[in-house]
Design a protein around this motif. Structure first.
Motif, PDB file in Angstrom:
ATOM      1  N   ALA A   1       0.799   1.616   7.179  1.00 41.86           N
ATOM      2  CA  ALA A   1       0.814   1.951   6.388  1.00 41.86           C
ATOM      3  C   ALA A   1      -0.738   2.331   5.675  1.00 41.86           C
ATOM      4  O   ALA A   1      -1.156   2.830   4.898  1.00 41.86           O
ATOM      5  CB  ALA A   1       0.920   0.826   5.320  1.00 41.86           C
TER       6      ALA A   1
ATOM      7  N   SER B   1      -2.469   5.887   5.508  1.00 42.22           N
ATOM      8  CA  SER B   1      -2.332   6.869   2.898  1.00 42.22           C
ATOM      9  C   SER B   1      -4.097   7.420   3.315  1.00 42.22           C
ATOM     10  O   SER B   1      -4.667   6.207   3.827  1.00 42.22           O
ATOM     11  CB  SER B   1      -2.221   6.302   2.191  1.00 42.22           C
ATOM     12  OG  SER B   1      -3.470   5.746   2.001  1.00 42.22           O
TER      13      SER B   1
ATOM     14  N   GLU C   1      -5.436   7.773   0.578  1.00 45.30           N
ATOM     15  CA  GLU C   1      -6.120   6.738  -0.164  1.00 45.30           C
ATOM     16  C   GLU C   1      -7.120   5.062   0.531  1.00 45.30           C
ATOM     17  O   GLU C   1      -7.934   5.002  -0.446  1.00 45.30           O
ATOM     18  CB  GLU C   1      -4.983   6.113  -1.400  1.00 45.30           C
ATOM     19  CG  GLU C   1      -5.596   5.824  -2.405  1.00 45.30           C
ATOM     20  CD  GLU C   1      -4.668   5.371  -3.329  1.00 45.30           C
ATOM     21  OE1 GLU C   1      -4.224   3.579  -3.838  1.00 45.30           O
ATOM     22  OE2 GLU C   1      -3.354   5.663  -2.795  1.00 45.30           O
ATOM     23  N   THR C   2      -6.257   5.139   1.404  1.00 41.97           N
ATOM     24  CA  THR C   2      -6.970   3.257   2.001  1.00 41.97           C
ATOM     25  C   THR C   2      -8.478   3.919   2.267  1.00 41.97           C
ATOM     26  O   THR C   2      -8.951   3.428   2.355  1.00 41.97           O
ATOM     27  CB  THR C   2      -5.628   2.462   2.342  1.00 41.97           C
ATOM     28  OG1 THR C   2      -5.043   3.661   3.320  1.00 41.97           O
ATOM     29  CG2 THR C   2      -4.966   2.402   1.129  1.00 41.97           C
TER      30      THR C   2
ATOM     31  N   LYS D   1      -9.798   5.301   5.317  1.00 39.93           N
ATOM     32  CA  LYS D   1     -10.845   6.195   5.684  1.00 39.93           C
ATOM     33  C   LYS D   1     -12.205   5.160   6.558  1.00 39.93           C
ATOM     34  O   LYS D   1     -12.991   4.747   5.408  1.00 39.93           O
ATOM     35  CB  LYS D   1     -10.836   7.095   5.414  1.00 39.93           C
ATOM     36  CG  LYS D   1     -11.690   8.582   5.515  1.00 39.93           C
ATOM     37  CD  LYS D   1     -11.721  10.232   5.121  1.00 39.93           C
ATOM     38  CE  LYS D   1     -10.201  10.728   4.685  1.00 39.93           C
ATOM     39  NZ  LYS D   1     -10.536  11.406   3.586  1.00 39.93           N
TER      40      LYS D   1
ATOM     41  N   ARG E   1     -17.547   7.662  11.322  1.00 42.71           N
ATOM     42  CA  ARG E   1     -16.768   8.874  11.930  1.00 42.71           C
ATOM     43  C   ARG E   1     -17.535   9.057  12.356  1.00 42.71           C
ATOM     44  O   ARG E   1     -17.769   9.998  13.830  1.00 42.71           O
ATOM     45  CB  ARG E   1     -16.076   9.204  10.628  1.00 42.71           C
ATOM     46  CG  ARG E   1     -14.543   8.293  10.523  1.00 42.71           C
ATOM     47  CD  ARG E   1     -14.062   9.858   8.950  1.00 42.71           C
ATOM     48  NE  ARG E   1     -13.686  10.336   9.461  1.00 42.71           N
ATOM     49  CZ  ARG E   1     -12.503  10.810   9.589  1.00 42.71           C
ATOM     50  NH1 ARG E   1     -11.185   9.531   9.511  1.00 42.71           N
ATOM     51  NH2 ARG E   1     -12.258  11.857  10.005  1.00 42.71           N
TER      52      ARG E   1
ATOM     53  N   LYS F   1      -7.871  12.138  15.900  1.00 39.61           N
ATOM     54  CA  LYS F   1      -8.718  13.238  15.548  1.00 39.61           C
ATOM     55  C   LYS F   1      -8.779  12.715  14.135  1.00 39.61           C
ATOM     56  O   LYS F   1      -9.310  13.000  12.931  1.00 39.61           O
ATOM     57  CB  LYS F   1      -7.566  14.403  16.084  1.00 39.61           C
ATOM     58  CG  LYS F   1      -8.386  14.986  16.894  1.00 39.61           C
ATOM     59  CD  LYS F   1      -7.507  16.229  17.099  1.00 39.61           C
ATOM     60  CE  LYS F   1      -6.262  16.297  17.868  1.00 39.61           C
ATOM     61  NZ  LYS F   1      -6.264  17.608  18.182  1.00 39.61           N
ATOM     62  N   GLU F   2      -7.754  12.760  13.357  1.00 33.39           N
ATOM     63  CA  GLU F   2      -7.358  11.434  11.810  1.00 33.39           C
ATOM     64  C   GLU F   2      -7.329  10.682  11.156  1.00 33.39           C
ATOM     65  O   GLU F   2      -6.216  10.491  12.302  1.00 33.39           O
ATOM     66  CB  GLU F   2      -7.289  13.388  10.981  1.00 33.39           C
ATOM     67  CG  GLU F   2      -5.633  13.212  10.540  1.00 33.39           C
ATOM     68  CD  GLU F   2      -4.973  13.683  11.653  1.00 33.39           C
ATOM     69  OE1 GLU F   2      -4.177  14.540  11.901  1.00 33.39           O
ATOM     70  OE2 GLU F   2      -5.834  14.901  12.386  1.00 33.39           O
ATOM     71  N   GLY F   3      -7.219  10.697  10.277  1.00 33.30           N
ATOM     72  CA  GLY F   3      -7.282   8.733   9.890  1.00 33.30           C
ATOM     73  C   GLY F   3      -5.852   8.454   9.572  1.00 33.30           C
ATOM     74  O   GLY F   3      -5.014   9.594   9.038  1.00 33.30           O
TER      75      GLY F   3
END
Lengths: 327, 509
Positions: free
Chosen positions: A2, A5, A7-8, A10, A16, A325-327
């Motif tokens: 979950a 997403s 929105e939450t 990063k 980063r 690489k990405e969240g």
């Protein structure tokens, strides 16, 4: 799950950026630490002559590694490079022994390598066989061809050019080192400054998106497999000159080191990230490590173990960070 | 059951992510035996709130009470133990396992250390029967069944695990109208006993007003109001959700729109005749005119996305023809681009290079045109800078990696790429999925501007709102065929759904 997403969670961009940076520079730190360690603990390590030795020792790997860098950048792998090197060296020697006019034996050998590269590429890109399977099969084919051509014997008739490039010097510098440097340089220029280079990176970063943007991704994958085969072939030709003979298993054992050096430098196994500068760092790490372990007279039977552990640590690092690489 | 004590309370709950105030002082209450709907645009705070309820987010300010007792969830496991289960938008079922295994995933009944299969099948059957679905064979693997059953299995899993509060996040987004109808009835049945409650999140307002007892509206992290569903007026709900004047989407949310026939004045730029591809689409024929926005609507799996792929050369049709400006269109994406066809895929991730800077995402199809064999980064950045300003990417920094942009801005980058050289035909699939209404409006504006500049836009979507917001003419696909064309009439969402489902939708009344 979950948390993924957008929105939450990063991570803050500072974190980063720091992670990205530390991943990027970890190989450089590794190299510096190893270098300092061996300089302190060995009298014979930090000498001009020994530095030359290190360069000399990694030169064949550098030529092979240039092509592997291309392949890894497209998120593929080539497990046949070292066997291709052996095969190419054998072919060059075989036709020299058969009195073919120079420089044809070398050209025929490189063409043969390129042809095997095309098969790797077509199998991967068009037939959709995972590259590690295709190239694994190819390693047997190349190895089998070497054995078949030589009937297990050693060939001592080498192309004169191979002898010069493999063991000659110019202005006191080994030709071998010059060939390696030039190969790396050409590879770097292609990757960094040409359209083809951009396509290589983008194909590795997201093959589907590259295809959607009109990139001929199958062509790119085939091309990098051919490049890997030809650089491996070049390593084989120069390599027989260095060894003074062509044997049917001459360079087979270089596979792990060649791929390991590229990955150690920080080129991602998942494609799209890395390049020749990273490969140079990786080569130097491996070279310094191998050479340094000799200098500090560590138990010779532990050398491989230590090298393996360092490679594993680098791989873990590579995957842990590249995987996020990405969240 | 004490019906005066709420099952669950949130009291003055706030949550920040860095500088973003995702929830601001929320008070929320779920009574036993009610369906409490949560509505709001994306980014309104619905998902943050749900994650707090389900124990996914534990570091919030404020208080949660469960049956009147203050509780601080330690994690999702804790929430489950209390009796709070969440059914995710993206289903977490395993299609390769049997229905029964899916229902008892992670807690299969054991006998002597091995799975007690007979008991598991028996209990799975019983729980499905309780939900009114006797026709599902629990011994079959789940992939035998449509998505509606997958959803059902998730609900059965939640109930058999003893959940008192079930959170449903957009449960109907992938369902057909029939399946939706059934799920809504099931949801009502669940709460009839008076001891279970449901928090129901959806942006389909008809569903919400039908299924819910009460509706809470969130906007920008704040609770706007809680009202009785019986008294709710859809128009009013939309106004509460959006909180601002909106051009295209207000009417499309209400669900009616005039489409008019303007295309007779224009020349066809793309003609498709009898196009077929087994298991994707069959005998598809239509014309796309320069300067029109043609909507292509279908439920997921109806072949409309595949048709888009075929136009771009990603799928090879087995028969039929596509003619672009008088010449046959075939080949791969590169040739399609060179002929003036542009394409945006339904999934943003498959079309973008998230870790690469914006300018590289935009310039890739045009590298050969922007500069020669050696790309000039300066020229690329200049080209990218111009188009991202035109579509309003925020922040408008061509050197920034796409991964740092919001979903809406990522989509703008995906579209901006095709403004570098204006295409003749723009095939754009699901351009507004998962975006807030503001970003949707902006994307629609870009499409309208492109059509005004003479581009024939084929807008492919499974979201009726998106189609109704922009299309001038609408084709509906079902099971691979074009089944309906809407021209010159008032079109409602219900009409689209009915045409796509090939049946009259039973309006829940």
């Amino acid at each position: 799950m979950a948390q993924k997403s957008a929105e939450t969670t990063k991570p803050p961009s500072k974190l980063r950026a720091f992670l990205a940076k530390s991943r990027e520079y970890a190989p450089v730190w590794t190299l510096l630490v190893l270098f300092l360690f061996f300089s302190v603990y060995s009298d014979s390590f930090l000498t001009l002559e020994n530095m030359g030795n290190i360069l000399n020792q990694v030169s064949l790997l550098a030529i092979m590694g240039t092509g592997i860098t291309f392949v890894l950048l497209t998120a593929q792998i080539d497990l046949s490079v070292s066997y291709m090197a052996t095969f190419t060296g054998v072919v060059a020697a075989y036709y020299t022994a058969a009195h073919m006019a120079q420089p044809w034996p070398i050209l025929v050998a490189l063409l043969a390598a390129a042809f095997l590269g095309v098969i790797n590429g077509v199998g991967t890109a068009w037939l959709g066989i995972p590259s590690f399977m295709v190239t694994l099969a190819m390693s047997l084919i190349a190895s089998g061809l070497s054995l078949w051509l030589t009937h297990g014997r050693i060939i001592f008739d080498l192309p004169p050019l191979a002898n010069i490039l493999g063991s000659g010097r110019i202005f006191g510098i080994k030709w071998l080192v010059i060939v390696a440097a030039l190969t790396l340089l050409v590879g770097h220029l292609i990757l960094r400054y040409t359209r083809f280079g951009r396509y290589v990176y983008m194909t590795g970063a997201n093959p589907k998106a590259a295809e959607l943007a009109g990139v001929n991704t199958k062509g790119i994958v085939t091309a990098v497999m051919v490049i890997a085969a030809v650089t491996a072939g070049l390593a084989g030709v120069v390599g027989i000159g260095r060894l003074g003979s062509a044997t049917p298993t001459a360079f087979d054992g270089m596979l792990i080191d060649a791929i390991g050096a590229v990955v150690l430098g920080g080129t991602s196994l998942f494609g799209g990230i890395g390049g020749i500068p990273q490969t140079v760092i990786g080569l130097l790490i491996l070279g310094v490590l191998r050479n340094g372990l000799d200098q500090i007279s560590v138990d010779i039977y532990m050398k491989t173990l230590i090298t393996g552990i360092i490679l594993l640590v680098a791989l873990v690092f590579n995957i842990v960070f590249a995987g996020k690489k990405e969240g | 059951m004490d019906t005066t004590t709420p099952l669950l309370n949130l009291i003055n709950v706030s949550k920040r992510f860095g500088g973003i105030h995702a929830l601001k002082g929320i008070d929320f209450e779920v009574r036993p035996g009610e369906v409490h709907a949560l509505v709001g645009e994306n980014g309104a705070g619905k998902s943050t709130m749900m994650k707090i309820l389900a124990g996914v987010i534990t570091d919030y300010e404020g208080e949660m009470r469960w049956r009147g007792q203050p509780v601080r969830l330690k994690g999702p496991r804790h929430a489950l133990d209390l009796g709070i289960a969440m059914i995710h938008q993206e289903l977490s079922v395993m299609p390769e396992l049997t229905v029964a295994e899916n229902i008892f995933l992670g807690r299969q009944p054991l006998k002597g250390g091995v799975v007690d299969w007979p008991r598991m099948f028996r209990e799975a059957e019983a729980s499905l029967a309780e939900l009114g679905f006797e026709h599902v064979n629990v011994r079959d693997t789940l992939d035998h069944y449509p998505l509606g059953v997958h959803q059902l299995v998730e609900i059965a899993r939640a109930i058999t695990s003893g959940a008192q509060l079930i959170i449903m996040d957009e449960p109907t987004s992938a369902l057909s109208p029939m399946e939706t109808h059934r799920l809504l009835e099931l949801t009502r049945n669940l709460v009839e006993g008076g001891d279970k409650s449901v928090v129901y999140i959806s942006h389909f307002l008809e569903e919400v007003t039908w299924v819910a007892d009460r509706i809470t509206v969130l906007r920008d992290g704040e609770k706007i109001t809680t009202l009785k569903a019986k008294n709710a007026d859809k128009q009013e709900l939309v106004r509460l959700m959006l909180g601002k004047e909106t051009e295209f989407f207000e009417e499309s949310y209400i669900g009616a729109r005039e489409v008019e026939d303007t295309h007779e004045l224009r020349e066809p730029v793309l003609t498709v005749r009898g196009l077929s591809k087994p298991r994707a689409f069959e005998d598809v024929s239509f014309e796309l005119h320069a300067g029109e926005i043609l909507g292509l609507y279908g439920l997921i799996g109806s072949g409309h996305f595949e048709l888009g792929e075929a136009l771009y050369g990603l799928l090879k049709p087995t028969s039929g023809e596509m003619v672009l400006s008088g010449k046959p269109l075939r080949g791969n994406p590169r040739r399609a681009i060179d002929r003036g066809v542009a394409y945006v895929p339904p999934s943003r991730r498959s079309g973008l290079f998230l870790e690469k800077p914006i300018y590289q995402n935009i310039s890739l199809p045009w590298l050969a045109h922007i500069s020669g064999f050696v790309p000039s980064v300066a020229k690329e950045v200049k080209v990218a800078d111009e188009v991202i300003h035109r579509v309003g990417v925020r922040p408008p920094d061509p050197l920034k990696e796409v991964v740092f942009l919001s979903g809406g801005n990522q989509q703008k980058v995906a579209i901006a790429r095709w403004l570098v050289e204006l295409p003749k035909v723009f095939v754009v699939s699901e351009p507004t999925r998962g975006m807030d209404v503001g970003a949707k409006e902006e994307v629609m504006h870009i499409l309208k501007e492109m059509s005004a500049a003479g581009v024939g836009v084929l807008l492919i979507s499974s979201e009726p709102e998106t189609i109704l917001a922009a299309a001038e003419r609408i084709l509906v696909m079902a099971k691979g065929r074009i089944v309906e064309e809407f021209v010159d009439q008032q079109v409602t969402k219900e009409m689209l759904l009915a045409a796509a489902a090939g049946e009259m939708v039973e309006q829940p009344a």
